[in-house]
Enzyme design. Sequence first.
Site, PDB file in Angstrom:
ATOM      1  N   LYS A 128      20.549  -2.448 -20.369  1.00 20.92           N
ATOM      2  CA  LYS A 128      20.002  -1.738 -21.781  1.00 20.92           C
ATOM      3  C   LYS A 128      19.811  -2.459 -22.877  1.00 20.92           C
ATOM      4  O   LYS A 128      19.167  -2.535 -23.708  1.00 20.92           O
ATOM      5  CB  LYS A 128      21.162  -0.592 -21.868  1.00 20.92           C
ATOM      6  N   ASN A 129      21.003  -3.435 -23.089  1.00 24.61           N
ATOM      7  CA  ASN A 129      21.016  -4.254 -24.313  1.00 24.61           C
ATOM      8  C   ASN A 129      20.382  -5.528 -24.197  1.00 24.61           C
ATOM      9  O   ASN A 129      20.136  -6.321 -25.271  1.00 24.61           O
ATOM     10  CB  ASN A 129      22.563  -4.662 -24.592  1.00 24.61           C
ATOM     11  N   CYS A 157      25.273   5.835 -31.392  1.00 23.34           N
ATOM     12  CA  CYS A 157      26.585   6.427 -31.041  1.00 23.34           C
ATOM     13  C   CYS A 157      27.568   6.414 -32.355  1.00 23.34           C
ATOM     14  O   CYS A 157      27.531   5.461 -33.129  1.00 23.34           O
ATOM     15  CB  CYS A 157      27.281   5.446 -30.102  1.00 23.34           C
ATOM     16  N   ARG A 162      28.765   1.670 -38.910  1.00 21.45           N
ATOM     17  CA  ARG A 162      27.604   0.664 -38.522  1.00 21.45           C
ATOM     18  C   ARG A 162      26.704   0.140 -39.679  1.00 21.45           C
ATOM     19  O   ARG A 162      25.517   0.519 -39.475  1.00 21.45           O
ATOM     20  CB  ARG A 162      27.116   0.876 -37.329  1.00 21.45           C
ATOM     21  N   ASP A 216      32.114  -2.506 -24.995  1.00 20.38           N
ATOM     22  CA  ASP A 216      31.419  -1.348 -24.513  1.00 20.38           C
ATOM     23  C   ASP A 216      32.285  -1.156 -23.038  1.00 20.38           C
ATOM     24  O   ASP A 216      31.796  -0.063 -22.355  1.00 20.38           O
ATOM     25  CB  ASP A 216      30.149  -1.729 -24.108  1.00 20.38           C
ATOM     26  N   ARG A 238      21.752   7.804 -22.107  1.00 19.75           N
ATOM     27  CA  ARG A 238      21.193   6.958 -23.264  1.00 19.75           C
ATOM     28  C   ARG A 238      21.276   5.578 -22.458  1.00 19.75           C
ATOM     29  O   ARG A 238      20.342   4.614 -22.524  1.00 19.75           O
ATOM     30  CB  ARG A 238      21.856   6.995 -24.458  1.00 19.75           C
TER      31      ARG A 238
HETATM   32  C1  UD1 Z   1      25.400  -4.094 -29.792  1.00 17.93           C
HETATM   33  C2  UD1 Z   1      25.292  -3.362 -28.640  1.00 17.93           C
HETATM   34  C3  UD1 Z   1      26.546  -2.257 -28.190  1.00 17.93           C
HETATM   35  C4  UD1 Z   1      27.795  -3.208 -28.414  1.00 17.93           C
HETATM   36  C5  UD1 Z   1      27.798  -4.070 -29.874  1.00 17.93           C
HETATM   37  C6  UD1 Z   1      29.086  -4.897 -29.637  1.00 17.93           C
HETATM   38  C7  UD1 Z   1      22.896  -3.319 -28.500  1.00 17.93           C
HETATM   39  C8  UD1 Z   1      21.677  -2.424 -28.398  1.00 17.93           C
HETATM   40  N1  UD1 Z   1      23.914  -2.665 -28.813  1.00 17.93           N
HETATM   41  O1  UD1 Z   1      25.164  -3.138 -31.047  1.00 17.93           O
HETATM   42  O2  UD1 Z   1      26.219  -1.872 -27.067  1.00 17.93           O
HETATM   43  O3  UD1 Z   1      28.811  -2.235 -28.508  1.00 17.93           O
HETATM   44  O4  UD1 Z   1      26.625  -4.923 -29.832  1.00 17.93           O
HETATM   45  O5  UD1 Z   1      29.055  -5.795 -28.788  1.00 17.93           O
HETATM   46  O6  UD1 Z   1      22.822  -4.425 -28.220  1.00 17.93           O
HETATM   47  N2  UD1 Z   1      28.153  -5.087 -38.748  1.00 17.93           N
HETATM   48  C9  UD1 Z   1      28.317  -5.252 -39.900  1.00 17.93           C
HETATM   49  N3  UD1 Z   1      27.019  -5.563 -40.569  1.00 17.93           N
HETATM   50  C10 UD1 Z   1      26.031  -5.613 -39.912  1.00 17.93           C
HETATM   51  C11 UD1 Z   1      25.715  -5.386 -38.454  1.00 17.93           C
HETATM   52  C12 UD1 Z   1      27.016  -5.477 -37.725  1.00 17.93           C
HETATM   53  O7  UD1 Z   1      29.307  -5.136 -40.438  1.00 17.93           O
HETATM   54  O8  UD1 Z   1      24.984  -5.874 -40.651  1.00 17.93           O
HETATM   55  C13 UD1 Z   1      29.639  -4.686 -37.769  1.00 17.93           C
HETATM   56  C14 UD1 Z   1      29.391  -3.713 -37.008  1.00 17.93           C
HETATM   57  O9  UD1 Z   1      29.913  -2.569 -38.032  1.00 17.93           O
HETATM   58  C15 UD1 Z   1      30.468  -3.647 -36.177  1.00 17.93           C
HETATM   59  C16 UD1 Z   1      30.510  -5.203 -35.659  1.00 17.93           C
HETATM   60  O10 UD1 Z   1      29.639  -5.677 -36.766  1.00 17.93           O
HETATM   61  O11 UD1 Z   1      31.837  -3.637 -36.540  1.00 17.93           O
HETATM   62  C17 UD1 Z   1      29.496  -5.417 -34.625  1.00 17.93           C
HETATM   63  O12 UD1 Z   1      28.308  -4.999 -34.378  1.00 17.93           O
HETATM   64  P1  UD1 Z   1      26.935  -5.477 -33.668  1.00 17.93           P
HETATM   65  O13 UD1 Z   1      27.350  -6.684 -33.069  1.00 17.93           O
HETATM   66  O14 UD1 Z   1      25.878  -5.629 -34.653  1.00 17.93           O
HETATM   67  O15 UD1 Z   1      26.553  -4.318 -32.719  1.00 17.93           O
HETATM   68  P2  UD1 Z   1      25.259  -3.768 -32.436  1.00 17.93           P
HETATM   69  O16 UD1 Z   1      24.303  -4.800 -32.559  1.00 17.93           O
HETATM   70  O17 UD1 Z   1      24.968  -2.439 -33.456  1.00 17.93           O
END
Ligand code: UD1
Length: 422
Positions: A22-23, A116, A121, A304, A396
């Site tokens: 998925k990711n 989710c 986020r 995850d 999902r």
């Molecule tokens: C992706 C994965 C999700 C997984 C997560 C962490 C996909 C589609 N989803 O989500 O399944 O749980 O990585 O391994 O690939 N953050 C900030 N600012 C930002 C972006 C992120 O503070 O602009 C923080 C988030 O709040 C969180 C952390 O960084 O605490 C990790 O988030 P991130 O790695 O961005 O996760 P996703 O890309 O949303």
Amino acid sequence: MEKLVVEGGKRLSGKTRISGAKNSILPILAASLLSSEEVEIKDVPDISDVEVMLDILECLGVNVSRESSTLNLNPSSLCTSEIPESLMCEMRSSIFLMGPLLGRLGKVKVSYPGGCDIGPRPIDLHLKGLASMGAKISEESGYVYAEASKLRGSTIHLDYPSVGATENLMMAAIFARGSTKIYNVAKEPEIVDLQNFLNKMGAKVKGAGTDIISIEGVNYLNKVSHRLIPDRIIVGTMIAAVGVAGGEIIIDNVIPEHLEAVIAKLRETGIEIWEDTDSLLVKVDRIKAVNSVRTLPYPGYPTDMQPQTMALLSYADGISVIMENVFDGRFGHVEEFKKMGAQITIDGRSAIIKGVNKLTGAVLKAPDLRAGAALVLAGLSAEGITIVDEIHHIDRGYEKLEIQLQNLGAKVKRVHAPVINV
Ligand code: UD1
């Protein structure tokens, strides 16, 4: 409203195959917008997040066709960069459409993304990175606008190795003028998969899987055919399922190197795991407590896998501790586990789990994707019947989880409400 009904007490046996990740597919679908030629993607999972992303691409003007697990896209007809809010809200991953749309059409309008409910986020890292490449960004009434007739290469330091921000900025940099270097990037295998996909189309990206990614801007991307890497989180979920239910299974289509932290930690719980080139043999008798599971960015233990690991440790001999370091508030499943008799206490970012001999079936609500899967796992060994509601979350990211588990001998079925006969 559909529900999953789980009858506990069946050991698992047999063989299961893992679908594409998925990711990987979500950013790769976004990246396909950068091409003006045909894109073929194989081993695409049949999950609702993919359906939503394909609906978005179709709204943007992309031609989409699907035959079994192969997707064919023609992004040459891409005509707009406005993503409908109703679809954007359904999936957080739509945020990384910003990078490719800016790169290809020079502007983009998105609403704040959904996904989710696992804590706040933010998207500040995405926006800061795009701004440093020359995008003009404004935010108003829940919408984000970004504009740049031509992005320019830049040096970007991410404050945190965000998966989505790394992917978004990689894609934005493909058509940028000059070179881009992104420091402190996420190193997840899905980012390497994205790099491979982009490079097969003629992009010049290197460094994925390390701390620094470099991109040389190009002007055009060609057609491509790409097979997705297998979903390491589903592999982990299946290992945890055997851990909970007992038994012995073979998991096919696995890249064991992607699961080193998961395999090492789950072995500590007493699960026996034998690795082959692209499969695992998993066997278990008793589960032992482990006193430190710490979720971290890859190659650390994946967030995850946190809820599924909690389902497993709820049955362990002794006291275990899980520390959630990636997301604030990713413990929505704890109250549901407690309804089954699990003994879990939350202390800040830590969950302290006192293993019990038996959980009892209960009526539960899936709070999010992985937590939903974890509740189903907990039901596999519970006394009596467990009913998991709100399973749209599970759909999902899992391709008919009940069928995958049924094929391994579990008693899980999907029913339409109301449940009368179990
Ligand atoms: C992706 C994965 C999700 C997984 C997560 C962490 C996909 C589609 N989803 O989500 O399944 O749980 O990585 O391994 O690939 N953050 C900030 N600012 C930002 C972006 C992120 O503070 O602009 C923080 C988030 O709040 C969180 C952390 O960084 O605490 C990790 O988030 P991130 O790695 O961005 O996760 P996703 O890309 O949303």
